[in-house]
Design a protein around this motif. Structure first.
Motif, PDB file in Angstrom:
ATOM      1  N   GLY A 143      13.143   5.338   1.976  1.00 26.10           N
ATOM      2  CA  GLY A 143      13.654   4.311   2.883  1.00 26.10           C
ATOM      3  C   GLY A 143      13.233   2.920   2.433  1.00 26.10           C
ATOM      4  N   HIS A 144      13.974   1.928   2.835  1.00 24.18           N
ATOM      5  CA  HIS A 144      13.653   0.541   2.505  1.00 24.18           C
ATOM      6  C   HIS A 144      14.315  -0.388   3.503  1.00 24.18           C
ATOM      7  CE1 HIS A 144      13.094  -3.135   0.135  1.00 24.18           C
ATOM      8  NE2 HIS A 144      12.139  -2.471  -0.472  1.00 24.18           N
ATOM      9  N   ARG A 145      13.630  -1.478   3.854  1.00 27.39           N
ATOM     10  CA  ARG A 145      14.171  -2.441   4.794  1.00 27.39           C
ATOM     11  C   ARG A 145      15.440  -3.104   4.249  1.00 27.39           C
ATOM     12  NH1 ARG A 145      12.235  -5.499   8.874  1.00 27.39           N
ATOM     13  NH2 ARG A 145      11.800  -3.524   9.828  1.00 27.39           N
ATOM     14  N   ARG A 161       8.823  17.794   9.811  1.00 28.96           N
ATOM     15  CA  ARG A 161       7.978  16.823  10.528  1.00 28.96           C
ATOM     16  C   ARG A 161       8.578  15.416  10.440  1.00 28.96           C
ATOM     17  NH1 ARG A 161       1.955  16.538   8.941  1.00 28.96           N
ATOM     18  NH2 ARG A 161       2.132  14.883  10.483  1.00 28.96           N
ATOM     19  N   ALA A 162       9.101  15.048   9.249  1.00 27.86           N
ATOM     20  CA  ALA A 162       9.681  13.706   9.051  1.00 27.86           C
ATOM     21  C   ALA A 162      10.891  13.503   9.961  1.00 27.86           C
ATOM     22  CB  ALA A 162      10.076  13.519   7.593  1.00 27.86           C
ATOM     23  N   LYS A 163      11.600  14.616  10.240  1.00 29.83           N
ATOM     24  CA  LYS A 163      12.824  14.512  11.058  1.00 29.83           C
ATOM     25  C   LYS A 163      12.541  14.583  12.563  1.00 29.83           C
ATOM     26  CE  LYS A 163      15.931  17.455   9.364  1.00 29.83           C
ATOM     27  NZ  LYS A 163      16.502  18.540   8.508  1.00 29.83           N
ATOM     28  N   GLU A 218      21.141  16.067   5.754  1.00 30.97           N
ATOM     29  CA  GLU A 218      21.977  15.167   6.576  1.00 30.97           C
ATOM     30  C   GLU A 218      21.176  14.035   7.227  1.00 30.97           C
ATOM     31  OE1 GLU A 218      25.151  14.212   7.462  1.00 30.97           O
ATOM     32  OE2 GLU A 218      25.361  15.351   5.619  1.00 30.97           O
ATOM     33  N   TYR A 219      19.951  14.361   7.687  1.00 31.76           N
ATOM     34  CA  TYR A 219      19.114  13.346   8.350  1.00 31.76           C
ATOM     35  C   TYR A 219      18.915  12.146   7.429  1.00 31.76           C
ATOM     36  CZ  TYR A 219      14.867  11.172  10.299  1.00 31.76           C
ATOM     37  OH  TYR A 219      13.946  10.282  10.798  1.00 31.76           O
ATOM     38  N   PHE A 220      18.553  12.417   6.173  1.00 38.07           N
ATOM     39  CA  PHE A 220      18.248  11.339   5.230  1.00 38.07           C
ATOM     40  C   PHE A 220      19.530  10.658   4.740  1.00 38.07           C
ATOM     41  CE2 PHE A 220      14.575  14.042   5.315  1.00 38.07           C
ATOM     42  CZ  PHE A 220      13.519  13.136   5.337  1.00 38.07           C
ATOM     43  N   GLY A 269       0.774  -1.238   0.000  1.00 34.62           N
ATOM     44  CA  GLY A 269       0.000   0.000   0.000  1.00 34.62           C
ATOM     45  C   GLY A 269       0.807   1.292   0.000  1.00 34.62           C
ATOM     46  N   ALA A 270       2.157   1.180  -0.103  1.00 33.93           N
ATOM     47  CA  ALA A 270       2.974   2.384   0.107  1.00 33.93           C
ATOM     48  C   ALA A 270       2.900   3.396  -1.041  1.00 33.93           C
ATOM     49  CB  ALA A 270       4.426   1.990   0.361  1.00 33.93           C
ATOM     50  N   ASN A 271       2.698   2.921  -2.283  1.00 33.95           N
ATOM     51  CA  ASN A 271       2.664   3.919  -3.380  1.00 33.95           C
ATOM     52  C   ASN A 271       1.416   4.802  -3.285  1.00 33.95           C
ATOM     53  OD1 ASN A 271       0.932   1.923  -4.255  1.00 33.95           O
ATOM     54  ND2 ASN A 271       2.090   1.422  -6.097  1.00 33.95           N
TER      55      ASN A 271
HETATM   56  N1  CMC Z   1      10.936   9.262   6.726  1.00 35.77           N
HETATM   57  C1  CMC Z   1      11.581   9.738   7.818  1.00 35.77           C
HETATM   58  N2  CMC Z   1      12.388   9.001   8.596  1.00 35.77           N
HETATM   59  C2  CMC Z   1      12.539   7.710   8.284  1.00 35.77           C
HETATM   60  C3  CMC Z   1      11.890   7.132   7.168  1.00 35.77           C
HETATM   61  C4  CMC Z   1      11.072   7.972   6.385  1.00 35.77           C
HETATM   62  N3  CMC Z   1      10.436   7.480   5.295  1.00 35.77           N
HETATM   63  N4  CMC Z   1      12.225   5.833   7.080  1.00 35.77           N
HETATM   64  C5  CMC Z   1      13.043   5.594   8.117  1.00 35.77           C
HETATM   65  N5  CMC Z   1      13.230   6.720   8.830  1.00 35.77           N
HETATM   66  C6  CMC Z   1      14.106   6.882   9.989  1.00 35.77           C
HETATM   67  C7  CMC Z   1      13.514   6.282  11.256  1.00 35.77           C
HETATM   68  O1  CMC Z   1      12.742   7.231  11.958  1.00 35.77           O
HETATM   69  C8  CMC Z   1      14.747   5.877  11.993  1.00 35.77           C
HETATM   70  O2  CMC Z   1      15.321   7.028  12.553  1.00 35.77           O
HETATM   71  P1  CMC Z   1      16.101   6.940  13.985  1.00 35.77           P
HETATM   72  O3  CMC Z   1      17.270   6.032  13.738  1.00 35.77           O
HETATM   73  O4  CMC Z   1      16.458   8.334  14.287  1.00 35.77           O
HETATM   74  O5  CMC Z   1      15.109   6.348  14.955  1.00 35.77           O
HETATM   75  C9  CMC Z   1      15.690   5.388  10.898  1.00 35.77           C
HETATM   76  O6  CMC Z   1      15.294   6.126   9.720  1.00 35.77           O
HETATM   77  C10 CMC Z   1      15.600   3.904  10.604  1.00 35.77           C
HETATM   78  O7  CMC Z   1      14.241   3.560  10.431  1.00 35.77           O
HETATM   79  P2  CMC Z   1      13.661   2.081  10.533  1.00 35.77           P
HETATM   80  O8  CMC Z   1      12.181   2.158  10.696  1.00 35.77           O
HETATM   81  O9  CMC Z   1      14.433   1.325  11.560  1.00 35.77           O
HETATM   82  O10 CMC Z   1      14.035   1.501   9.111  1.00 35.77           O
HETATM   83  P3  CMC Z   1      13.459   0.192   8.482  1.00 35.77           P
HETATM   84  O11 CMC Z   1      14.487  -0.310   7.556  1.00 35.77           O
HETATM   85  O12 CMC Z   1      12.954  -0.736   9.513  1.00 35.77           O
HETATM   86  O13 CMC Z   1      12.175   0.751   7.686  1.00 35.77           O
HETATM   87  C11 CMC Z   1      10.671   1.320   5.991  1.00 35.77           C
HETATM   88  C12 CMC Z   1      12.014   0.670   6.343  1.00 35.77           C
HETATM   89  C13 CMC Z   1      10.422   1.139   4.493  1.00 35.77           C
HETATM   90  C14 CMC Z   1       9.507   0.644   6.751  1.00 35.77           C
HETATM   91  C15 CMC Z   1      10.729   2.825   6.356  1.00 35.77           C
HETATM   92  O14 CMC Z   1      11.823   3.439   5.712  1.00 35.77           O
HETATM   93  C16 CMC Z   1       9.436   3.579   6.043  1.00 35.77           C
HETATM   94  O15 CMC Z   1       8.522   3.564   6.870  1.00 35.77           O
HETATM   95  N6  CMC Z   1       9.352   4.225   4.832  1.00 35.77           N
HETATM   96  C17 CMC Z   1       8.155   4.908   4.427  1.00 35.77           C
HETATM   97  C18 CMC Z   1       7.141   3.934   3.870  1.00 35.77           C
HETATM   98  C19 CMC Z   1       7.528   3.407   2.499  1.00 35.77           C
HETATM   99  O16 CMC Z   1       7.871   4.145   1.597  1.00 35.77           O
HETATM  100  N7  CMC Z   1       7.410   2.070   2.344  1.00 35.77           N
HETATM  101  C20 CMC Z   1       7.690   1.399   1.080  1.00 35.77           C
HETATM  102  C21 CMC Z   1       8.893   0.541   1.154  1.00 35.77           C
HETATM  103  S1  CMC Z   1       9.276  -0.225  -0.412  1.00 35.77           S
HETATM  104  C22 CMC Z   1       8.113  -1.459  -0.525  1.00 35.77           C
HETATM  105  C23 CMC Z   1       8.557  -2.600  -1.391  1.00 35.77           C
HETATM  106  O17 CMC Z   1       9.729  -2.896  -1.563  1.00 35.77           O
HETATM  107  O18 CMC Z   1       7.665  -3.241  -1.912  1.00 35.77           O
END
Ligand code: CMC
Length: 452
Positions: A327-329, A313-315, A374-376, A289-291
């Motif tokens: 971001g991506h896992r 807000r994101a930061k 820098e945050y990103f 559902g992310a797109n």
């Molecule tokens: N915006 C702002 N901050 C972010 C974001 C973001 N999109 N993504 C991660 N962060 C920050 C997060 O707050 C954390 O910061 P801190 O270390 O200060 O606490 C740090 O980056 C690491 O975040 P995480 O949640 O541990 O990272 P993750 O690898 O577990 O999460 C993610 C990956 C995709 C769930 C996440 O980046 C996110 O929620 N992104 C937005 C939703 C999105 O676009 N999802 C689609 C992914 S692609 C789908 C596919 O491949 O099919």
């Protein structure tokens, strides 16, 4: 308790699933647990990290604990490889960028299923086979009337794809490779028809039958947008973009929905039921559902001057807002699919005269600002595929409620390939994870009158 890796030499071995893989006898993992030394074989894939085979551990009366499977390879596969650090995605060894540039969706589906690109003759046969199965049983049309018109198309898809198993009894013997082939073909062929029907039903227009002289992507767009009273001319740029979106979403290794398909399939369930389970898993906002969320965010930002406010807000650690589409896992460098999608997005906006739209201006500016921040940078947060696919699909005229349906349509090629690979592997087992139990210990039943 200590887990160690030691060195020896490489040899071919059979894993616990009966698959021949390279085992590095040079590297052996040893666990010292409960005063016992337990040795585990270490396997080497053709790419990626070494893997410790812990299947013998349960014989020692203990398990590993790995919620979310962060450190667990659940299967052995030859289909897709991802290197998240380097931003690499390979299908059967071919980079996604090359497949998007030089191939087409049905060829990629063939590649995922059979491991090689088809010869000209194989390609003609495969496309013919797909075309022979694009229609759905006429009776299935009446299923749609059972749904509310405002039902989410994913709810409809979970139902009607699962229902296919009620129509194709002739091909449900999963141990017969011919049956597996015909089921895979039926699923890939019928998904665009069912997806378009779920859309047409929601807007109250008549269903459009497939036209087999059209390409796979063209056929889908025609079933989505043509009406009986008018001819529809499709711009080749838009057809190509649709095909690329299908390729980009065709497979992505052992993600949640693919693992769901494999787990359902491991019980011997029929492929239509398994794919229906995959669609259900894909539906969640953390997966498919992310797109939709990324597009909604761009609409909410609205104008370029509001971007700094949203970046802030994101930061903010006290604000749950995240930049959707960033971001991506797995990809911690860049998402290779996002690069292809960015180019496709430009082409579609140009072709549809939306290049100057505020939505796209906001997207471009947001990307620019985030990539310099820098945050990103520090957190390796790059635009992912969903950042651009939402805008592109919207420019193609696809409503947001259909975004995940299109993802499911394309991912069906990967799901059936992964399912078929698993069923074809000798000695595959029913998936049955264990647990760390933290509930009550045994206690005696209390009659209702004596309960507090
Ligand atoms: N915006 C702002 N901050 C972010 C974001 C973001 N999109 N993504 C991660 N962060 C920050 C997060 O707050 C954390 O910061 P801190 O270390 O200060 O606490 C740090 O980056 C690491 O975040 P995480 O949640 O541990 O990272 P993750 O690898 O577990 O999460 C993610 C990956 C995709 C769930 C996440 O980046 C996110 O929620 N992104 C937005 C939703 C999105 O676009 N999802 C689609 C992914 S692609 C789908 C596919 O491949 O099919």
């Amino acid at each position: 308790m200590a887990l160690t890796l030691q060195a020896n030499s490489l040899k071919m071995t059979r894993s616990n699933f009966g698959v021949t893989i390279m085992s590095d006898a040079a590297k052996k993992a040893s666990l010292n647990f409960n005063d016992k030394n337990i040795d585990f074989p270490v396997y080497q894939g053709t790419l990626g990290p070494d893997v410790i085979d812990v299947t013998s551990l349960q014989k020692q009366g203990t398990f590993t604990f790995d919620p979310g499977f962060m450190s667990t390879a659940s299967c052995e596969s030859k289909i897709t490889y991802i290197d998240g650090e380097k931003g690499i995605l390979l299908h059967r060894g071919y980079p996604i960028e090359q497949l998007c540039e030089q191939s087409n969706f049905l060829e990629v589906a063939y590649l995922l299923l059979y491991g090689e690109l088809p010869s000209k003759t194989e390609s003609v046969r495969f496309v013919d086979d797909i075309n022979n199965h694009t229609m759905v049983h006429e009776q299935l049309r009446s299923f749609f009337n059972g749904f509310r018109r405002d039902a989410h198309p994913m709810a409809v898809m979970v139902g009607v794809v699962g229902a296919l198993s009620a129509f194709y009894h002739d091909s449900l013997d999963i141990n017969n490779p011919e049956h597996r082939y015909i089921s895979a073909i039926r699923l890939i062929a019928k998904m665009p028809t069912l997806a378009a029907m779920s859309y047409k039903y929601s807007i109250g227009q008549p269903f459009v039958y497939p036209q087999n002289h059209l390409s796979y992507a063209e056929n889908f767009l025609n079933m989505m947008f043509s009406v009986p009273c008018e001819k529809l001319a499709l711009d080749p740029v838009l057809v190509r973009a649709m095909d690329r979106i299908f390729i980009i979403h065709a497979d992505h290794e052992q993600n949640a929905s693919t693992s769901t398909v494999r787990i359902a399939g491991s019980t011997g369930a029929n492929p239509f039921a398994c794919i229906s389970a995959g669609i259900a898993a894909l539906w969640g906002p953390a997966h498919g559902g992310a797109n939709e969320a990324a597009l909604n965010m761009l609409k909410e930002i609205g104008t370029v001057d509001r971007i700094p406010e949203f970046i802030q807000r994101a930061k903010d650690p006290n604000d749950s807002f995240r930049l959707m589409g960033f971001g991506h896992r797995v990809y911690k460098n860049f998402d290779p699919r996002a690069k292809v999608m960015q180019k496709t997005c430009h082409e579609v906006l140009e072709a549809t005269g939306q290049g100057d739209s505020m939505l796209f201006k906001v997207a471009k500016e947001l990307e620019k600002i985030a990539l310099q921040d820098e945050y990103f940078i520090q957190r390796k947060l790059y635009p992912n595929v969903d950042f651009y696919s939402g805008i592109t699909l919207s420019a193609l005229g696809i409503p947001t409620s259909m975004f995940t349906v299109i993802f499911a349509l394309a991912r069906t090629a990967g799901w059936v390939s992964q399912w078929s690979e698993m069923i074809g592997q000798p000695g595959h087992k029913i998936a049955r994870p264990r647990q760390l139990y933290t509930g009550y210990t045994q206690r005696d039943f209390v009659p209702v009158d004596l309960r507090k």
